[in-house]
Design an enzyme around this catalytic site. Structure first.
Site, PDB file in Angstrom:
ATOM      1  CE  LYS A 113      -1.099   1.830   3.721  1.00 36.92           C
ATOM      2  NZ  LYS A 113      -1.531   2.052   5.012  1.00 36.92           N
ATOM      3  CG  ASP A 132      -6.469   4.331   3.042  1.00 41.92           C
ATOM      4  OD1 ASP A 132      -7.398   4.159   2.362  1.00 41.92           O
ATOM      5  OD2 ASP A 132      -6.001   5.624   3.652  1.00 41.92           O
TER       6      ASP A 132
END
Length: 202
Positions: A113, A132
């Protein structure tokens, strides 16, 4: 595309973390794990006056880095990551931040991420979508994915969002989730996607 177009009219296509270089973004992203961007910006404002390059962090005492970031959550672990990352950048990458997802995501404290976030916002590279908690929640509410795990949700989103918009999509969805489509009591009346949303009456 409709979702992206509407969100672009509401939000800027950028992170709320302050940075001037790819390395500063990398450090800020490490510090931002389970911490508010506002607090990270306050810390990095002073931190980057003291330590300007990977070499500066690599040569600093760990305790000195810890003291400089002590107001953020998990600061001891984050200080260790930042020092290790800086040493790796100096030794392996000539002090530069690597521009590939594989190399970035292998750095201490940097997962997929974070790597996606850094690649797009520092270099304009779209290798994936940074999923996220905000991106995951909003994507689920909009019916774009039913996946519960960010990695699986990312794979589904990459199939429906045009590649050139992957980074932009993530930035915009983060802001929508942070300020309007919140976990508790989402502000439906402020949402530019209200009429498109299958969850609006839930």
């Amino acid at each position: 595309m409709e979702i992206i177009e509407r969100l672009e009219k509401k939000f800027p296509n950028r992170l709320e973390l302050n940075f001037n270089t790819p390395f500063e973004l990398l450090v800020a992203v490490v510090l931002s794990a389970q911490e508010r961007d506002e607090k990270v910006n306050k810390v990095t404002g002073e931190l980057f006056k003291r330590f300007k390059t990977p070499k500066d962090f690599a040569e600093a005492d760990l305790e000195e880095i810890e003291r400089s970031i002590s107001s953020v959550s998990f600061y001891r672990n984050k200080a260790k990551y930042i020092k290790e990352i800086s040493s790796l950048l100096v030794e392996k990458y000539n002090g530069e931040v690597p521009k590939s997802l594989k190399e970035l995501s292998q750095l201490p404290g940097v997962g997929r991420k974070s790597a996606n976030m850094i690649l797009y916002n520092a270099f304009g590279v779209n290798e994936g979508i940074a999923v996220d908690r905000h991106v995951l929640r909003v994507s689920q509410r909009l019916g774009l994915t039913k996946q519960q795990k960010p990695e699986k949700a990312e794979q589904e989103l990459m199939k429906i969002v045009p590649r050139e918009d992957w980074g932009k999509f993530s930035n915009l969805m983060i802001l929508l989730g942070r300020y309007i489509c919140t976990a508790q009591k989402p502000k439906h009346w402020e949402c530019p996607l209200y009429d498109l949303c299958p969850s609006k009456d839930l």
